[in-house]
Design a protein around this motif. Sequence first.
Motif, mmCIF file in Angstrom:
data_model
loop_
_atom_site.group_PDB
_atom_site.id
_atom_site.type_symbol
_atom_site.label_atom_id
_atom_site.label_comp_id
_atom_site.label_asym_id
_atom_site.label_seq_id
_atom_site.Cartn_x
_atom_site.Cartn_y
_atom_site.Cartn_z
ATOM 1 N N PHE A 33 0.756 -1.178 -0.123
ATOM 2 C CA PHE A 33 -0.008 -0.048 -0.079
ATOM 3 C C PHE A 33 0.733 1.278 0.050
ATOM 4 O O PHE A 33 2.062 1.188 0.381
ATOM 5 C CB PHE A 33 -0.883 -0.031 1.046
ATOM 6 N N GLY A 34 0.273 2.382 -0.390
ATOM 7 C CA GLY A 34 0.982 3.439 -0.266
ATOM 8 C C GLY A 34 2.094 3.583 -1.730
ATOM 9 O O GLY A 34 1.801 3.465 -2.592
ATOM 10 N N ASP A 35 3.348 4.151 -0.905
ATOM 11 C CA ASP A 35 4.607 4.421 -1.995
ATOM 12 C C ASP A 35 4.922 2.838 -2.518
ATOM 13 O O ASP A 35 5.546 2.941 -3.436
ATOM 14 C CB ASP A 35 5.423 5.193 -1.197
ATOM 15 N N GLY A 36 4.597 1.781 -2.111
ATOM 16 C CA GLY A 36 5.054 0.572 -2.541
ATOM 17 C C GLY A 36 4.202 0.299 -3.924
ATOM 18 O O GLY A 36 4.349 0.748 -4.843
ATOM 19 N N LEU A 37 3.627 -0.863 -4.001
ATOM 20 C CA LEU A 37 2.711 -1.275 -4.992
ATOM 21 C C LEU A 37 1.557 -0.358 -5.319
ATOM 22 O O LEU A 37 1.150 -0.265 -6.440
ATOM 23 C CB LEU A 37 1.953 -2.661 -4.821
ATOM 24 N N GLY A 38 1.139 0.284 -4.274
ATOM 25 C CA GLY A 38 0.282 1.538 -4.479
ATOM 26 C C GLY A 38 -1.099 0.998 -4.373
ATOM 27 O O GLY A 38 -2.298 1.764 -4.999
ATOM 28 N N LEU A 39 -1.541 -0.157 -3.492
ATOM 29 C CA LEU A 39 -2.862 -0.376 -3.478
ATOM 30 C C LEU A 39 -3.486 0.471 -2.688
ATOM 31 O O LEU A 39 -3.036 1.226 -1.703
ATOM 32 C CB LEU A 39 -3.038 -1.750 -2.919
ATOM 33 N N ASP A 40 -4.842 0.338 -2.516
ATOM 34 C CA ASP A 40 -5.826 1.305 -1.722
ATOM 35 C C ASP A 40 -6.829 0.471 -0.971
ATOM 36 O O ASP A 40 -6.582 -0.417 -0.876
ATOM 37 C CB ASP A 40 -6.437 2.302 -2.538
ATOM 38 N N SER A 41 -7.668 1.146 -0.264
ATOM 39 C CA SER A 41 -8.456 0.466 0.764
ATOM 40 C C SER A 41 -9.466 -0.666 0.134
ATOM 41 O O SER A 41 -9.725 -1.608 0.616
ATOM 42 C CB SER A 41 -9.192 1.406 1.863
ATOM 43 N N VAL A 42 -9.746 -0.005 -1.016
ATOM 44 C CA VAL A 42 -10.787 -0.997 -1.946
ATOM 45 C C VAL A 42 -10.007 -2.380 -2.136
ATOM 46 O O VAL A 42 -10.581 -3.430 -2.290
ATOM 47 C CB VAL A 42 -11.374 -0.265 -3.068
ATOM 48 N N ASP A 43 -8.840 -2.101 -2.733
ATOM 49 C CA ASP A 43 -8.122 -3.261 -3.114
ATOM 50 C C ASP A 43 -7.587 -4.098 -1.964
ATOM 51 O O ASP A 43 -7.726 -5.505 -1.943
ATOM 52 C CB ASP A 43 -6.412 -2.597 -3.596
ATOM 53 N N ALA A 44 -7.734 -3.549 -0.870
ATOM 54 C CA ALA A 44 -7.391 -4.394 0.567
ATOM 55 C C ALA A 44 -8.523 -5.187 0.633
ATOM 56 O O ALA A 44 -8.457 -6.492 1.162
ATOM 57 C CB ALA A 44 -7.169 -3.528 1.521
ATOM 58 N N LEU A 45 -9.672 -4.730 0.580
ATOM 59 C CA LEU A 45 -11.111 -5.466 0.962
ATOM 60 C C LEU A 45 -11.125 -6.709 -0.303
ATOM 61 O O LEU A 45 -11.520 -7.717 0.128
ATOM 62 C CB LEU A 45 -12.161 -4.644 0.626
ATOM 63 N N GLU A 46 -10.743 -6.192 -1.446
ATOM 64 C CA GLU A 46 -10.887 -7.244 -2.265
ATOM 65 C C GLU A 46 -9.933 -8.309 -2.264
ATOM 66 O O GLU A 46 -10.133 -9.615 -2.438
ATOM 67 C CB GLU A 46 -10.687 -6.831 -3.772
ATOM 68 N N LEU A 47 -8.788 -7.957 -1.884
ATOM 69 C CA LEU A 47 -7.799 -8.817 -1.592
ATOM 70 C C LEU A 47 -7.883 -9.573 -0.550
ATOM 71 O O LEU A 47 -7.630 -11.027 -0.344
ATOM 72 C CB LEU A 47 -6.332 -8.245 -1.323
ATOM 73 N N GLY A 48 -8.448 -9.156 0.453
ATOM 74 C CA GLY A 48 -8.958 -9.809 1.721
ATOM 75 C C GLY A 48 -9.829 -11.101 1.292
ATOM 76 O O GLY A 48 -9.856 -12.049 1.852
ATOM 77 N N LEU A 49 -10.982 -10.679 0.607
ATOM 78 C CA LEU A 49 -11.962 -11.928 0.242
ATOM 79 C C LEU A 49 -11.145 -12.757 -0.528
ATOM 80 O O LEU A 49 -11.545 -13.840 -0.389
ATOM 81 C CB LEU A 49 -12.903 -10.920 -0.489
ATOM 82 N N ALA A 50 -10.403 -12.460 -1.530
ATOM 83 C CA ALA A 50 -9.617 -13.424 -2.250
ATOM 84 C C ALA A 50 -8.749 -14.277 -1.542
ATOM 85 O O ALA A 50 -8.647 -15.525 -1.785
ATOM 86 C CB ALA A 50 -8.867 -12.712 -3.427
ATOM 87 N N ILE A 51 -7.971 -13.770 -0.384
ATOM 88 C CA ILE A 51 -7.356 -14.721 0.512
ATOM 89 C C ILE A 51 -8.222 -15.778 1.266
ATOM 90 O O ILE A 51 -7.820 -16.941 1.309
ATOM 91 C CB ILE A 51 -6.434 -13.897 1.441
ATOM 92 N N GLN A 52 -9.254 -15.237 1.752
ATOM 93 C CA GLN A 52 -10.167 -16.126 2.445
ATOM 94 C C GLN A 52 -10.812 -17.199 1.692
ATOM 95 O O GLN A 52 -10.671 -18.353 2.059
ATOM 96 C CB GLN A 52 -11.476 -15.140 3.183
ATOM 97 N N LYS A 53 -11.160 -16.688 0.691
ATOM 98 C CA LYS A 53 -11.697 -17.834 -0.306
ATOM 99 C C LYS A 53 -10.535 -18.861 -0.845
ATOM 100 O O LYS A 53 -10.715 -20.208 -0.805
ATOM 101 C CB LYS A 53 -12.122 -17.074 -1.747
ATOM 102 N N ARG A 54 -9.450 -18.324 -1.222
ATOM 103 C CA ARG A 54 -8.318 -19.023 -1.780
ATOM 104 C C ARG A 54 -7.660 -20.155 -0.630
ATOM 105 O O ARG A 54 -7.414 -21.195 -1.087
ATOM 106 C CB ARG A 54 -6.975 -18.476 -2.508
ATOM 107 N N PHE A 55 -7.318 -19.541 0.516
ATOM 108 C CA PHE A 55 -6.670 -20.326 1.266
ATOM 109 C C PHE A 55 -7.657 -20.621 2.725
ATOM 110 O O PHE A 55 -7.197 -21.553 3.513
ATOM 111 C CB PHE A 55 -5.454 -19.392 1.906
#
Length: 87
Positions: A33-55
């Motif tokens: 997030f931020g200066d790194g890959l540049g993800l935002d809070s919406v991306d965090a929600l989508e990524l969190g859901l994908a992690i829960q589903k995948r793992f």
Amino acid sequence: MSQLTLDIKHLIIDALGLEDIAPHDIASDQPLFGDGLGLDSVDALELGLAIQKRFGIKIDADAKDTRSHFASVNSLASFIEANRATA
């Protein structure tokens, strides 16, 4: 690169539709997030859901340390490994 970190990088790219990025473009210790890959809070929600589903792990969005788990690919890998062991 471990298989888990590679899987996480693919998941980030696929879940967030990052078409111009390949797994080797994401450093495992790079901030997501931020200066790194540049993800935002919406991306965090989508990524969190994908992690829960995948793992198959539960992520508590209100937990005080959730933000630190999503800091980098390495921190996500540690979080997933720890939660797989307790599941």
